[in-house]
Design a protein around this motif. Sequence first.
Motif, mmCIF file in Angstrom:
data_model
loop_
_atom_site.group_PDB
_atom_site.id
_atom_site.type_symbol
_atom_site.label_atom_id
_atom_site.label_comp_id
_atom_site.label_asym_id
_atom_site.label_seq_id
_atom_site.Cartn_x
_atom_site.Cartn_y
_atom_site.Cartn_z
ATOM 1 N N ILE A 277 21.602 13.821 29.203
ATOM 2 C CA ILE A 277 20.893 14.059 30.094
ATOM 3 C C ILE A 277 22.040 15.127 30.852
ATOM 4 O O ILE A 277 22.853 14.831 31.374
ATOM 5 C CB ILE A 277 20.458 13.144 31.085
ATOM 6 C CG1 ILE A 277 19.422 12.298 29.897
ATOM 7 C CG2 ILE A 277 19.740 13.624 32.072
ATOM 8 C CD1 ILE A 277 18.752 11.002 30.957
ATOM 9 N N LYS A 278 21.498 16.295 31.600
ATOM 10 C CA LYS A 278 21.976 17.285 32.224
ATOM 11 C C LYS A 278 20.822 17.195 33.553
ATOM 12 O O LYS A 278 19.720 17.657 33.163
ATOM 13 C CB LYS A 278 22.400 18.562 31.444
ATOM 14 C CG LYS A 278 23.422 18.739 30.795
ATOM 15 C CD LYS A 278 23.599 19.917 30.074
ATOM 16 C CE LYS A 278 25.064 19.718 29.075
ATOM 17 N NZ LYS A 278 25.381 20.952 28.318
ATOM 18 N N VAL A 279 21.388 17.365 34.570
ATOM 19 C CA VAL A 279 20.912 17.868 35.801
ATOM 20 C C VAL A 279 21.305 18.915 36.775
ATOM 21 O O VAL A 279 22.351 19.383 36.547
ATOM 22 C CB VAL A 279 21.007 16.884 36.895
ATOM 23 C CG1 VAL A 279 19.660 16.474 38.473
ATOM 24 C CG2 VAL A 279 20.573 15.037 36.758
ATOM 25 N N LYS A 280 20.443 19.508 36.800
ATOM 26 C CA LYS A 280 21.197 21.254 37.041
ATOM 27 C C LYS A 280 19.697 21.460 38.785
ATOM 28 O O LYS A 280 19.142 21.231 39.143
ATOM 29 C CB LYS A 280 20.031 22.369 36.667
ATOM 30 C CG LYS A 280 20.933 22.420 35.402
ATOM 31 C CD LYS A 280 20.571 23.312 34.718
ATOM 32 C CE LYS A 280 21.118 23.702 33.160
ATOM 33 N NZ LYS A 280 21.065 24.601 32.539
ATOM 34 N N GLY A 281 20.271 21.829 39.844
ATOM 35 C CA GLY A 281 20.233 22.261 41.395
ATOM 36 C C GLY A 281 20.820 21.664 42.149
ATOM 37 O O GLY A 281 20.337 21.459 43.645
ATOM 38 N N LEU A 282 22.023 20.381 42.315
ATOM 39 C CA LEU A 282 22.155 19.427 42.854
ATOM 40 C C LEU A 282 23.321 19.693 44.208
ATOM 41 O O LEU A 282 24.430 21.112 43.524
ATOM 42 C CB LEU A 282 22.732 17.847 42.137
ATOM 43 C CG LEU A 282 21.746 17.348 41.509
ATOM 44 C CD1 LEU A 282 22.512 16.301 41.056
ATOM 45 C CD2 LEU A 282 20.487 16.548 42.377
ATOM 46 N N GLN A 283 22.711 20.538 45.424
ATOM 47 C CA GLN A 283 23.611 20.184 46.116
ATOM 48 C C GLN A 283 24.549 19.251 46.884
ATOM 49 O O GLN A 283 25.767 18.839 46.884
ATOM 50 C CB GLN A 283 23.313 21.202 47.557
ATOM 51 C CG GLN A 283 22.369 22.454 46.759
ATOM 52 C CD GLN A 283 22.287 23.300 47.537
ATOM 53 O OE1 GLN A 283 22.141 23.138 48.791
ATOM 54 N NE2 GLN A 283 20.800 24.334 47.312
ATOM 55 N N ARG A 284 23.774 18.128 47.353
ATOM 56 C CA ARG A 284 23.996 17.160 48.364
ATOM 57 C C ARG A 284 23.668 15.785 47.398
ATOM 58 O O ARG A 284 25.184 14.436 47.212
ATOM 59 C CB ARG A 284 23.578 16.642 49.517
ATOM 60 C CG ARG A 284 23.293 18.193 50.733
ATOM 61 C CD ARG A 284 22.977 17.624 51.605
ATOM 62 N NE ARG A 284 21.794 17.300 51.597
ATOM 63 C CZ ARG A 284 20.564 17.645 51.220
ATOM 64 N NH1 ARG A 284 20.448 19.377 51.046
ATOM 65 N NH2 ARG A 284 19.631 17.224 51.004
ATOM 66 N N ILE A 285 22.645 16.056 46.618
ATOM 67 C CA ILE A 285 22.519 14.412 46.289
ATOM 68 C C ILE A 285 23.457 14.331 44.351
ATOM 69 O O ILE A 285 23.551 15.512 43.827
ATOM 70 C CB ILE A 285 20.774 14.648 45.427
ATOM 71 C CG1 ILE A 285 20.435 14.956 46.735
ATOM 72 C CG2 ILE A 285 20.801 12.874 45.086
ATOM 73 C CD1 ILE A 285 20.135 13.860 47.989
ATOM 74 N N SER A 286 23.835 13.106 44.348
ATOM 75 C CA SER A 286 25.077 12.821 43.319
ATOM 76 C C SER A 286 23.894 12.846 41.922
ATOM 77 O O SER A 286 22.472 12.395 42.251
ATOM 78 C CB SER A 286 25.636 11.522 43.587
ATOM 79 O OG SER A 286 24.818 10.500 43.289
#
Length: 800
Positions: free
Chosen positions: A30-39
């Motif tokens: 699972i990959k998460v894209k677009g995070l800036q502040r949220i871990s």
Amino acid sequence: MPKPFARLFLLCLLLSQTVAADEEFIVTDIKVKGLQRISQGTVYNYLPVNVGEKFSLDNAGPAIKALFKTGFFKDVSLERDGSTLIVNVVERPSIAKIIIEGNKDLSKDDLTKALNSIGMSEGKVFNKQILDKVEQELNRQYLSHGKYALKIKTEVNTLTRNRVGILIKISEGRVTKIKQINIVGNKAFDDPTLLKQLELSTTNLLSFYTKNDQYSKQKLQADLETLRSYYLDRGYINFSIESTQVAITPDKKDIYVTINVKEGDVYTLDKVKLAGNLIVPPEQLIKLVGIGPGEIFSRKQATETSKAISDRLGDEGYTFANVNMVPEINEKNKTVVMTFFVDPGKRAYVRHINFTGNTKTRDEVLRREMRQMESSWASGSKIERSKTRLERLGYFEDVNVETPQVVGAADQIDVNYKVTEKASGNLSAGVGYSQVQGIVLNANISQDNVFGSGKRVNLAFNNSDYLTSYQFGFFNPYFNVDGVSQGYNLGYTSRNAARINITSYSTDVANAGINFGIPINEFDQLRFDLDLKHTTLKDTDQVANEIQDFIKKEGDKFLTLAPTISWSHDTLNRAIFPTKGGQQRFSALATTPGSDLEYYKISYKHQIYIPLAQSLTFRLHGEVAYGDGYGGTDALPFFENYFAGGTGSVRGYKNNTLGPKSTQTIYTNVVQRDAAGNIIIDPITNRPVTTRTATANKLYPFGGSTKMIGNAELFFPVPFLSDVKSVRMGTFFDAGTVENGFKFNELRYSAGISGEWLSPFGALSVSAALPLNAKKDDPNDPNHLGDQKQIFQFNFGQNF
């Protein structure tokens, strides 16, 4: 269709282009894209999909919905790359800054707390839906302060790094005032009588401070309950408030309040009964009943009776007792039969007594003040008395007590005392000023709670125009397990009496003493003191005739041993600024036979504090003292005389000036001359020969053997500083005098206002008093001087 669900529907359609409805795959990553502040870990925690599980289009909707529900993201989409699930997110911006402009009536802190309560604060995720609630919350805050012309404008400015700044512009407008309050339907009591009971009012001289002319719904509800209680306490059982109307003028400047009431008839008590399981003998409970047959029914008295019975049962351990009032109303005769039904419940026992907050003071110091014991039944009065004893130690700023029920045990409670410690040690050097003593220099090293043991050590130096003193003292409040106290002191004091408005003389006193205090019961104590003093008396060039006669007869050096016995009864709730309770003290001192001076002194003091309201306290204080000589001493030595006038006795009169006066002879050294007028020279010293010659007489206060003082004072908080516990004001009436014998016709009276402040730099007391019967000078008799008045008086750097 709501926007979140429409977006969710479209995303599911897009996802179906890459994942067939009947196609499933095992998620290997699972990959998460677009995070800036949220871990990423936060996303994984909320995502209802884990590596190794099957995933299909049926899982997409719940997954996207779960991430939207967090409130962290404004857009979410899912993609598949082989067996890898890709989560694309767009974070909501965070709030970098909230700026509030235009607020005057409410502080920024109050408004910030209000915004925090609805979830808007700096650092949190920005949500436009919450912004809509801001105006509602601020409106609610301002309406409670009578601001009905309020206007609010909000601006959201985009900042770098996905942040926003929020600007809230407030136009408060003028306060909407109550123009008129109407009560309709009242016959038994007129409008002025009823309106006095209400907190809300039309504008008056004190409205700028009380703000009682500003309408709020909460205040109106409280006033309606007050009005209801007023009638119910006077027998109007069927009284009701039919309706209320609140009207505001179109310009939002004035409010009109109308209260419609229905009074009904007055009911009297026919019988008063006790029922249920009374536990204690009925005759004990009957004494607590404050209402009786034939009296007009009063809900207040009935409630107080119910509470008194409940408290009495609480002293027997029935902490959860219920005493219900059951009225039987006879509409025909307009009478009430009142039954107090007692349900004691189970007797509660104390499992543990716990202390928190005492980071320095040892547990044993607190525990020895307990009147409630562990493993015994719970007593409400003992628990409260233990709290009072902790407050009276002087080690704590605040003491609170809770009695939670033990989980799983219906008959056990814990007693938890939470204390807030204050600095009990003091190392100070300072400068003060007193109208009596002038400039006061002092240095003090004291510790009221040495190593948390409750023992007190004091080493002090004081110096002023009147006094130079060196003192060392030690006090152990628990010399033994029975609560006997022990203390001792050593010191040296030099006094110059002329500096405090009395006749001229000075004394040097070296002293050593020991004392014991023996508790008789919870409120009474006997104290025994033994003091050894060596006094050296010095005269000056201005000496009263009485002092000259005393020195000729008794000498100027005295060694005395004086035992003192005293009894005190103390029920004050606090040592400093008490608000209820009383204090009595009787003391008798006598030097032992064989001392250089043989005399005795007896005194009695009594003061009582009566709480009149939450912030009003009335104090009555009286003091009577008498002294005389015995054996080889004809009268009370003049340097042991009592004095009155000024701070601490009868304000408005110059300190220590009331009472008898002495004729003080002023001496000067006159150069001797021969018959020819030449100065005579001493052949040995080669200096002019001088003789000490009396040149004038003057009257000075001399004090007396009898003292009578009485004070009545009403204390109230300082306007605008009602939350500050170290400041208070008062209005007073003083009476008192000092004489040789009880002469009530010589009493002096005064009235005025006072202020007291326990400042970080020392205690400050001020007063402005008007003498009411000051004596004037007798122009025909220079030996009968009038009283010396002093309207404004203050003391700084000294204890009260």
